[in-house]
Design a protein around this motif. Structure first.
Motif, short mmCIF file in Angstrom:
data_model
loop_
_atom_site.label_atom_id
_atom_site.label_comp_id
_atom_site.label_asym_id
_atom_site.label_seq_id
_atom_site.Cartn_x
_atom_site.Cartn_y
_atom_site.Cartn_z
N THR A 29 41.22 42.78 34.16
CA THR A 29 39.77 42.95 34.11
C THR A 29 39.38 44.42 33.92
O THR A 29 38.19 44.75 33.89
CB THR A 29 39.10 42.42 35.41
N ARG A 79 40.14 46.86 36.08
CA ARG A 79 39.87 47.52 37.36
C ARG A 79 41.17 47.80 38.12
O ARG A 79 42.20 47.17 37.88
CB ARG A 79 38.94 46.65 38.22
N VAL A 136 43.88 41.21 38.14
CA VAL A 136 42.91 42.29 38.44
C VAL A 136 42.99 43.37 37.38
O VAL A 136 41.96 43.83 36.84
CB VAL A 136 43.17 42.88 39.84
N HIS A 137 44.20 43.81 37.06
CA HIS A 137 44.36 44.84 36.04
C HIS A 137 43.84 44.36 34.69
O HIS A 137 43.33 45.16 33.89
CB HIS A 137 45.83 45.24 35.92
N PHE A 152 40.56 43.68 48.10
CA PHE A 152 41.05 42.37 48.50
C PHE A 152 41.67 42.39 49.89
O PHE A 152 42.22 43.40 50.33
CB PHE A 152 42.12 41.89 47.50
N PHE A 163 43.61 47.69 41.36
CA PHE A 163 43.92 46.68 42.38
C PHE A 163 43.76 47.33 43.76
O PHE A 163 44.59 48.11 44.19
CB PHE A 163 45.35 46.18 42.17
N ILE A 216 48.22 37.99 41.02
CA ILE A 216 46.87 38.46 41.38
C ILE A 216 46.66 39.88 40.89
O ILE A 216 45.63 40.22 40.30
CB ILE A 216 46.67 38.38 42.92
N ARG A 217 47.63 40.73 41.11
CA ARG A 217 47.56 42.12 40.68
C ARG A 217 47.39 42.22 39.16
O ARG A 217 46.57 42.99 38.65
CB ARG A 217 48.82 42.86 41.13
N PHE A 230 36.45 35.58 37.71
CA PHE A 230 37.35 36.39 38.52
C PHE A 230 36.97 37.87 38.47
O PHE A 230 37.03 38.58 39.49
CB PHE A 230 38.79 36.20 38.04
N ALA A 231 36.52 38.33 37.31
CA ALA A 231 36.17 39.75 37.16
C ALA A 231 35.05 40.17 38.10
O ALA A 231 34.94 41.34 38.46
CB ALA A 231 35.79 40.04 35.71
N THR A 246 36.50 41.48 41.44
CA THR A 246 37.49 42.57 41.42
C THR A 246 36.86 43.94 41.68
O THR A 246 37.58 44.94 41.77
CB THR A 246 38.25 42.61 40.08
N ARG A 247 35.55 43.98 41.81
CA ARG A 247 34.90 45.24 42.19
C ARG A 247 35.12 45.53 43.68
O ARG A 247 34.92 46.65 44.13
CB ARG A 247 33.40 45.15 41.92
#
Length: 300
Positions: A215, A217, A212-213, A193, A219, A208-209, A185-186, A189-190
């Motif tokens: 990882t 990064r 992402v956090h 979305f 959102f 989802i948010r 998943f990470a 996240t670059r």
């Protein structure tokens, strides 16, 4: 004689839902004066003010809200009783089925095949959000709902899970990661979305948010749109990355989009579908739908 009967209750609910007598009369296909008189007569016979009236429209008083809740339950039960009697007599009414778009790729086709195998009349289908279905079930406007949790307890209804469907990454076909067999998943996240609006699915959106956090990064959102096809079109155009369920990816080919499994979020990032129906009907429907879903998934 009671001041309440099913005709008066339907008229009262129409005004409560529409907010004005004019709009309610239009919805009931009747003229405005007799509807105004019916509501006034109802209030007089009950000795209660059911609506607060203003230039902006009509809103329910506390007494009106209590009556609206009871009226919805009564009318819904009458609808279900009529359907049951017709079914016992061998003349089943068409089921009114509400469904979220996620049900199109498994649960709804399974339910339709089950009903056809029973030689039941073709159902009436209504694509609706989960909140819309819950309201329609409560007010007796649909008989069966295919919807997402969380689902509050509803009187006379039973809810059962139809299983989980994990999300995969949806990438532009020319993306640098599009040739991979699986992803973490990470790794996605670059990118910004492309998702559904948060109001459409706040629980999933927040999950989802949070992932992402997790990882490390930010959102990032490139665009939000309600329809999956619109989301995938934006993905194909290179605007960002999206998420698509395994079942949808297996059944839907979208030009310019490559769906890739996410190997580290299978048990954390998924959609779950539930069937909600009359408590006397749910076990039978659930058995039929699960049978067809199992056959469908075994072929993937």
């Amino acid at each position: 004689m009671s001041a309440l009967d099913h005709r008066v209750l339907r008229q009262f609910l129409a005004v409560a839902e529409q907010g004005t007598v004019r709009a309610a009369a239009r919805a009931l296909n009747m003229s405005q004066p007799p509807l105004t008189a019916a509501i006034r007569q109802l209030e007089e016979r009950l000795g209660l003010q059911l609506f607060a009236r203003s230039v902006a429209g009509m809103t329910l008083t506390d007494a009106g809200q209590a009556l609206a809740d009871e009226a919805a339950a009564i009318l819904g039960r009458l609808e279900r009783t009529e359907a049951l009697l017709l079914e016992v007599a061998g003349r089943p009414k068409p089921l009114r089925i509400g469904f979220v778009s996620a049900a199109l790729n498994g649960a709804l086709p399974a339910l339709l095949r089950s009903l056809k195998a029973q030689s039941r009349p073709a159902p009436k289908l209504h694509e609706m959000t989960t909140p819309q279905q819950l309201d329609a079930l409560k007010h007796g406007k649909i008989d069966v709902g295919l919807l997402h949790p969380p689902i509050p307890a509803l009187s006379d209804f039973d809810s059962r899970s139809l299983g989980r469907d994990p999300f995969w990454a949806a990438l532009p076909a020319d993306h640098r990661l599009a040739r991979r067999r699986s992803l973490r998943f990470a790794e996605i996240t670059r990118e910004p979305f492309i998702l559904f609006p948060e109001s459409q699915g706040p629980v999933l959106y927040d999950k989802i948010r949070t992932l992402v956090h997790g990882t490390g990064r930010d959102f990032q959102i490139a665009a939000e749109t309600e329809r999956l096809h619109s989301q995938m079109a934006l993905v194909a155009g290179g605007l960002g990355v999206g998420l698509i369920t395994r079942l949808t990816a297996a059944n839907l080919t979208i030009q310019g989009v490559k769906a890739i499994p996410l190997k580290d979020t299978q048990d954390r990032l998924f959609t779950e579908l539930w069937l909600t129906a009359d408590s006397g009907r749910t076990p039978e429907l659930l058995e039929m739908v699960c049978h067809h879903l199992h056959r469908r998934r075994s072929k993937l």
